[in-house]
Design a protein around this motif. Structure first.
Motif, PDB file in Angstrom:
ATOM      1  N   TYR A 192       4.645 -13.574   9.791  1.00  0.00           N
ATOM      2  CA  TYR A 192       5.073 -14.903  10.255  1.00  0.00           C
ATOM      3  C   TYR A 192       6.440 -14.822  10.946  1.00  0.00           C
ATOM      4  N   VAL A 193       7.392 -14.165  10.310  1.00  0.00           N
ATOM      5  CA  VAL A 193       8.745 -14.060  10.855  1.00  0.00           C
ATOM      6  C   VAL A 193       8.774 -13.190  12.097  1.00  0.00           C
ATOM      7  N   ASN A 194       8.092 -12.059  12.061  1.00  0.00           N
ATOM      8  CA  ASN A 194       8.072 -11.168  13.220  1.00  0.00           C
ATOM      9  C   ASN A 194       7.483 -11.844  14.451  1.00  0.00           C
ATOM     10  N   GLN A 195       6.524 -12.733  14.234  1.00  0.00           N
ATOM     11  CA  GLN A 195       5.928 -13.463  15.353  1.00  0.00           C
ATOM     12  C   GLN A 195       6.963 -14.353  16.033  1.00  0.00           C
ATOM     13  N   GLN A 196       7.786 -15.025  15.254  1.00  0.00           N
ATOM     14  CA  GLN A 196       8.829 -15.881  15.837  1.00  0.00           C
ATOM     15  C   GLN A 196       9.905 -15.055  16.537  1.00  0.00           C
ATOM     16  N   ILE A 197      10.263 -13.935  15.943  1.00  0.00           N
ATOM     17  CA  ILE A 197      11.269 -13.056  16.568  1.00  0.00           C
ATOM     18  C   ILE A 197      10.774 -12.565  17.916  1.00  0.00           C
ATOM     19  N   GLU A 198       9.498 -12.190  17.967  1.00  0.00           N
ATOM     20  CA  GLU A 198       8.907 -11.669  19.201  1.00  0.00           C
ATOM     21  C   GLU A 198       8.740 -12.763  20.249  1.00  0.00           C
ATOM     22  N   GLU A 199       8.172 -13.905  19.856  1.00  0.00           N
ATOM     23  CA  GLU A 199       7.892 -14.966  20.818  1.00  0.00           C
ATOM     24  C   GLU A 199       9.163 -15.587  21.393  1.00  0.00           C
ATOM     25  N   LEU A 200      10.230 -15.635  20.585  1.00  0.00           N
ATOM     26  CA  LEU A 200      11.482 -16.232  21.043  1.00  0.00           C
ATOM     27  C   LEU A 200      12.478 -15.195  21.550  1.00  0.00           C
ATOM     28  N   SER A 201      12.066 -13.945  21.542  1.00  0.00           N
ATOM     29  CA  SER A 201      12.916 -12.837  22.030  1.00  0.00           C
ATOM     30  C   SER A 201      14.285 -12.841  21.345  1.00  0.00           C
ATOM     31  N   ILE A 202      14.266 -12.918  20.026  1.00  0.00           N
ATOM     32  CA  ILE A 202      15.516 -12.899  19.259  1.00  0.00           C
ATOM     33  C   ILE A 202      16.032 -11.466  19.208  1.00  0.00           C
ATOM     34  N   LYS A 203      17.228 -11.250  19.722  1.00  0.00           N
ATOM     35  CA  LYS A 203      17.820  -9.919  19.746  1.00  0.00           C
ATOM     36  C   LYS A 203      18.476  -9.633  18.398  1.00  0.00           C
ATOM     37  N   CYS A 204      17.897  -8.694  17.679  1.00  0.00           N
ATOM     38  CA  CYS A 204      18.412  -8.364  16.347  1.00  0.00           C
ATOM     39  C   CYS A 204      17.984  -6.943  15.985  1.00  0.00           C
ATOM     40  N   SER A 205      18.583  -6.432  14.915  1.00  0.00           N
ATOM     41  CA  SER A 205      18.216  -5.091  14.450  1.00  0.00           C
ATOM     42  C   SER A 205      16.950  -5.135  13.600  1.00  0.00           C
ATOM     43  N   GLY A 206      16.605  -6.311  13.155  1.00  0.00           N
ATOM     44  CA  GLY A 206      15.407  -6.482  12.335  1.00  0.00           C
ATOM     45  C   GLY A 206      15.468  -7.810  11.607  1.00  0.00           C
TER      46      GLY A 206
END
Length: 260
Positions: A141-155
């Motif tokens: 669930y979280v990884n999907q939001q990080i990917e779709e919103l292009s959140i720049k982070c280490s993880g």
């Protein structure tokens, strides 16, 4: 509902002469009772609405407490089935989301991880009976939001406090988009972000509108007001002084004329 603090009571009293009631009717219709006159802010077809006032710091007491942290002295917020929204839990259950202007204080837990900040509003999406958290589902669930919103982070385990302003804002959007919010109240959503992130936020809002979401956006920027709004309402001295539909020829001077 907890008792009001002196500060909260003062905030409500300050705007008592400005706005009397706020009501949400049907899932995608938002109305503001303005000096006894009901004004439709958004229609059942998705719109991006934006309100801009001379004294934006008050923002009509955070849009008459639609964010539901402070109980309004008059009126209520309700949805299509008649449920009165009188707590954050009910607002979330009825798919209402609020993005605060002060994201570091009101929208994020800075010491927590990206995962915790995004997943906190989406328990129903990955937890069994909203109680038993299945880590694999939460991770997806979280990884999907990080990917779709292009959140720049280490993880997803990175602390939100370590992110840039733009990526913090993306985390806030991810929290409310991920859980399926149908009504989004956005308070200065592009404040304090760079031009690249601002453009991404605009594209995201247009995408949400095209998906049928209803957006009520509050802004302090005139170009944003003109560029993003499907409908603009000018509120002054207790009355709606003007209403503008989207128009490529609309200018700052036309709007300001009804504000001064």
């Amino acid at each position: 509902m907890a008792a009001k603090t002196k500060k909260e009571t003062a905030a409500v009293a300050e705007t008592k002469e400005t706005a009397k009631k706020a009501t949400v009717k049907k899932t995608r219709e938002v109305y503001l009772q303005w000096y006894g006159k009901e004004v439709q802010l958004s229609s059942i077809t998705a719109r991006i609405e934006e309100m801009w006032k001379k004294e934006m710091k008050r923002k009509i007491s955070e849009l008459v407490d639609l964010k539901v942290y402070v109980k309004p002295e008059e009126g209520n917020v309700s949805v299509a089935d008649g449920t009165v929204i009188d707590s954050p839990a009910k607002a979330m259950k009825k798919r209402m989301g609020y993005v605060s202007k002060d994201r570091d204080v009101e929208s994020l837990c800075l010491n927590a991880s990206i995962e915790d900040n995004i997943s906190i509003a989406g328990m129903s999406k990955f937890a069994v009976k909203d109680f038993l958290v299945l880590k694999n589902r939460e991770k997806k669930y979280v990884n999907q939001q990080i990917e779709e919103l292009s959140i720049k982070c280490s993880g997803r385990d990175q602390a939100v406090s370590q992110l840039s302003g733009g990526n913090k804002q993306k985390v806030v959007f991810g929290k409310w988009i991920g859980c399926g919010s149908e009504i989004l109240i956005l308070d200065c959503p592009t404040r304090g972000v760079d031009i690249g992130v601002k453009q991404a936020m605009y594209q995201l809002m247009v995408k949400l509108k095209n998906e049928g979401k209803s957006i009520l956006m509050i802004s302090e920027e005139m170009p944003e007001l003109i560029g993003m709004s499907d409908r603009i309402l000018i509120m002054k001295d207790g009355e709606i002084t003007a209403e503008f539909e989207r128009n490529k020829n609309l200018s700052d001077s036309q709007i300001i004329e009804y504000m001064i």
